[in-house]
Design a protein around this motif. Structure first.
Motif, PDB file in Angstrom:
ATOM      1  N   VAL A 180      78.813  72.334  51.347  1.00  0.00           N
ATOM      2  CA  VAL A 180      79.874  72.104  52.325  1.00  0.00           C
ATOM      3  C   VAL A 180      79.344  71.426  53.583  1.00  0.00           C
ATOM      4  O   VAL A 180      78.156  71.500  53.896  1.00  0.00           O
ATOM      5  N   ASN A 181      80.261  70.794  54.277  1.00  0.00           N
ATOM      6  CA  ASN A 181      79.991  70.227  55.592  1.00  0.00           C
ATOM      7  C   ASN A 181      80.766  71.074  56.593  1.00  0.00           C
ATOM      8  O   ASN A 181      81.979  70.917  56.735  1.00  0.00           O
ATOM      9  N   ARG A 196      81.039  70.943  59.666  1.00  0.00           N
ATOM     10  CA  ARG A 196      81.566  70.203  60.818  1.00  0.00           C
ATOM     11  C   ARG A 196      82.851  69.445  60.503  1.00  0.00           C
ATOM     12  O   ARG A 196      83.542  68.986  61.403  1.00  0.00           O
ATOM     13  N   GLN A 197      83.161  69.298  59.218  1.00  0.00           N
ATOM     14  CA  GLN A 197      84.368  68.572  58.808  1.00  0.00           C
ATOM     15  C   GLN A 197      85.314  69.560  58.125  1.00  0.00           C
ATOM     16  O   GLN A 197      84.896  70.273  57.215  1.00  0.00           O
ATOM     17  N   PRO A 235      85.996  74.265  55.524  1.00  0.00           N
ATOM     18  CA  PRO A 235      85.007  73.174  55.461  1.00  0.00           C
ATOM     19  C   PRO A 235      85.178  72.359  54.178  1.00  0.00           C
ATOM     20  O   PRO A 235      85.459  72.916  53.122  1.00  0.00           O
ATOM     21  N   GLY A 241      83.861  70.091  51.052  1.00  0.00           N
ATOM     22  CA  GLY A 241      82.670  70.171  50.222  1.00  0.00           C
ATOM     23  C   GLY A 241      83.029  70.144  48.759  1.00  0.00           C
ATOM     24  O   GLY A 241      84.129  69.747  48.382  1.00  0.00           O
ATOM     25  N   ASP A 279      72.898  71.085  58.399  1.00  0.00           N
ATOM     26  CA  ASP A 279      73.276  69.974  59.276  1.00  0.00           C
ATOM     27  C   ASP A 279      72.427  68.727  59.074  1.00  0.00           C
ATOM     28  O   ASP A 279      72.019  68.066  60.027  1.00  0.00           O
ATOM     29  N   THR A 280      72.132  68.407  57.821  1.00  0.00           N
ATOM     30  CA  THR A 280      71.388  67.188  57.514  1.00  0.00           C
ATOM     31  C   THR A 280      71.854  66.653  56.166  1.00  0.00           C
ATOM     32  O   THR A 280      72.562  67.332  55.428  1.00  0.00           O
ATOM     33  N   ASP A 281      71.474  65.444  55.847  1.00  0.00           N
ATOM     34  CA  ASP A 281      71.785  64.881  54.530  1.00  0.00           C
ATOM     35  C   ASP A 281      70.862  65.520  53.507  1.00  0.00           C
ATOM     36  O   ASP A 281      69.652  65.621  53.727  1.00  0.00           O
TER      37      ASP A 281
END
Length: 144
Positions: free
Chosen positions: A44-45, A47-48, A55, A57, A125-127
């Motif tokens: 999941v992201n 922040r989005q 979230p 994802g 919080d990263t790719d």
């Protein structure tokens, strides 16, 4: 996971999903599927958010729970250690393409995912790259 019998679960039929954030590559290596409990992984992201406020994802439902039968120290273990787990997650690196490393047939072992995760890079919080590995056993035939 099953919930214990209690006032709010008198018939012992309640259960819930258990969430665990895999924060680093060391935590997210060689995770295994577990068909009996329906284990899955969510990517999941936070922040989005979607239209429901959750979230965005996706859910990875592992297809196969088989693992190699060759033990630690075998040639398979050394050259293809990636297949001893169903899920690995690494921080994105454009030079890391192959789970077994660049040249597995010429390798002495330990390359690919086992080497990638040694840095224990953070995953939140990263790719990231999600590596789902799966396999099947087969009985070797003379023509194989």
């Amino acid at each position: 996971m099953a919930l214990p019998v209690a006032v709010h679960n008198p018939h012992a039929n309640a259960w819930r999903t258990q969430h665990r954030l895999l924060e680093s590559e060391q935590q997210a290596q060689q995770r295994t599927a577990h068909a009996a409990t329906g284990r899955f992984w969510s990517i999941v992201n936070p922040r989005q958010r979607n239209g429901l406020g959750e979230p965005v994802g996706y859910k990875l439902v592992p297809n196969s729970g088989l693992l190699p039968m060759q033990p630690q120290g075998s040639q398979a273990w050394e050259r293809a250690r990636f297949c001893y787990g169903h899920l690995w997650v690494t921080a994105y690196d454009p030079t890391q393409f192959y789970a077994a490393g660049d040249y597995p047939n010429q390798s002495r072992g330990g390359e690919g995912l086992p080497a990638f995760v040694q840095q224990d890079r953070p995953l939140a919080d990263t790719d990231v790259v999600v590596w789902h590995t799966f396999g099947e056993h087969h009985i070797v035939r003379p023509e194989d």
